[in-house]
Design an enzyme around this catalytic site. Sequence first.
Site, PDB file in Angstrom:
ATOM      1  CG  HIS A  75      69.714 -47.488  -2.603  1.00 45.68           C
ATOM      2  ND1 HIS A  75      69.240 -46.984  -3.786  1.00 45.68           N
ATOM      3  CD2 HIS A  75      69.307 -48.774  -2.553  1.00 45.68           C
ATOM      4  CE1 HIS A  75      68.572 -47.931  -4.424  1.00 45.68           C
ATOM      5  NE2 HIS A  75      68.587 -49.021  -3.692  1.00 45.68           N
ATOM      6  CE1 TYR A 204      68.690 -39.090  -7.276  1.00 47.35           C
ATOM      7  CE2 TYR A 204      67.203 -37.312  -7.876  1.00 47.35           C
ATOM      8  CZ  TYR A 204      67.584 -38.306  -7.000  1.00 47.35           C
ATOM      9  OH  TYR A 204      66.865 -38.523  -5.851  1.00 47.35           O
ATOM     10  N   PRO A 296      59.917 -32.577  -5.950  1.00 47.03           N
ATOM     11  CG  PRO A 296      59.025 -34.004  -7.566  1.00 47.03           C
ATOM     12  CD  PRO A 296      59.005 -32.590  -7.097  1.00 47.03           C
ATOM     13  CE  LYS A 300      66.889 -34.147   1.556  1.00 48.08           C
ATOM     14  NZ  LYS A 300      67.293 -35.331   2.262  1.00 48.08           N
ATOM     15  CE1 TYR A 388      69.029 -37.835  -3.542  1.00 43.84           C
ATOM     16  CE2 TYR A 388      69.237 -39.588  -1.909  1.00 43.84           C
ATOM     17  CZ  TYR A 388      68.709 -39.114  -3.100  1.00 43.84           C
ATOM     18  OH  TYR A 388      67.860 -39.896  -3.835  1.00 43.84           O
TER      19      TYR A 388
END
Length: 404
Positions: A75, A204, A296, A300, A388
């Site tokens: 991704h 998100y 979550p 990570k 991220y």
Amino acid sequence: MSAQRTTVGIIGGGPAGLLLARLLHLSGVDCVVLEHRDREYVERRQRAGILEQGTVDVLRDCGAGARMDREGLVHDGIELRFDRRSHRLDFPELTGGRRVTVYAQTEVVKDLIALQLDAGAPLRFGARVHAVEGADTDRPVIRYTHQGREQTLGCDYVVGCDGFHGVTRHAVPEHARRTYERSYPYSWLGVLADVPPSCDELVYAHSERGFALLSMRTPTVSRLYLQVPNGTDPASWPDDRIWDELEARAATDTPWTLRRGPLTAKSVLPMRSSVTEPMRYGRVLLAGDAAHIVPPTGAKGLNLAVADVTVLARALIQQHRTGSTELLDAYSDTCLRRVWRAEHFSSFMTTTLHTAPDQSPFETRLQLSQLDRIADSRHAATELAENYTGMPLTRGLSSPCAAR
Ligand code: PHB
């Protein structure tokens, strides 16, 4: 009672314990993995599924990358939705080429178990550890029961990869450890659905109804999450209610369709931040969830566990080959720098995207202002993207295998 010996006794056969065992095995350091569940249970345990580049590299280097390379989905970004708008973050563009791979933790675990067993390396399922003794001596001992028999495993080093509720942490006397914690006033309801993901990348979504996350496992299986109150019974969420709520929370002014399909699993996950310091006491070392938990949001947990055991494998290999404890002595500090960064990021993602039960309109406006800032400022977007996609593993550490 039977007594055995090994160089490194590893408690816990999740990704941290299994990867450490693999790295040590490849370098000729003998070790035994004790896992108290059975293989089927371990291979079914659902966890997040986002791998940072550093994690992908370590798995590949140790021979665990073949299926991940075939089936993992690379991704290049994520989508943030808030205020009925959508904003995409382009990771390679923001970070100079970094990406993430979607490949479920359960699949990583299956691959590592198969490698361990194929190599004939010791991995005992159904081994219930009662105690770790002698952490501050040269010969720590693990006491456990396996196939109805009491056993002891004498070790040069004991590594606790046995998660937040494991026993190893308690081998460190209370006066020598400190735990820092934060709890959150919400949980996640997670579902698996036999339906192709509705978006190419993860979404998100911030909404006044609460947070939602649209993720995936494969091109035909979606993984979806909804923020729910603590103590929620999954049975109070019939399938239609889940789909309606996901659709409402991820709604934008641009028309968009959420693909619905049969739900195959439903569970509620607590959210917690926790760090236990130090990660080493004498000859007992903690790795992964045994030392730290992240909520979550941002995925990570697995990546931190991989980073810990990569650092640890190097240190144990150095000690085994040269007798030097230099890297072992630095283990806790080396890992905690990354751990606290990930704690900060996970906490930031969580508190920026969720709506607390007692949240004031003022706090909601602050969240939206922060999300706007990420959408408008390259600096703010880069900060999120770098965190991220993950900080690279420190120089030379990406591959303990390379030191073979
Ligand atoms: C998941 O797919 O399980 C997942 C993905 C991203 C997260 C958390 C969980 O931030």
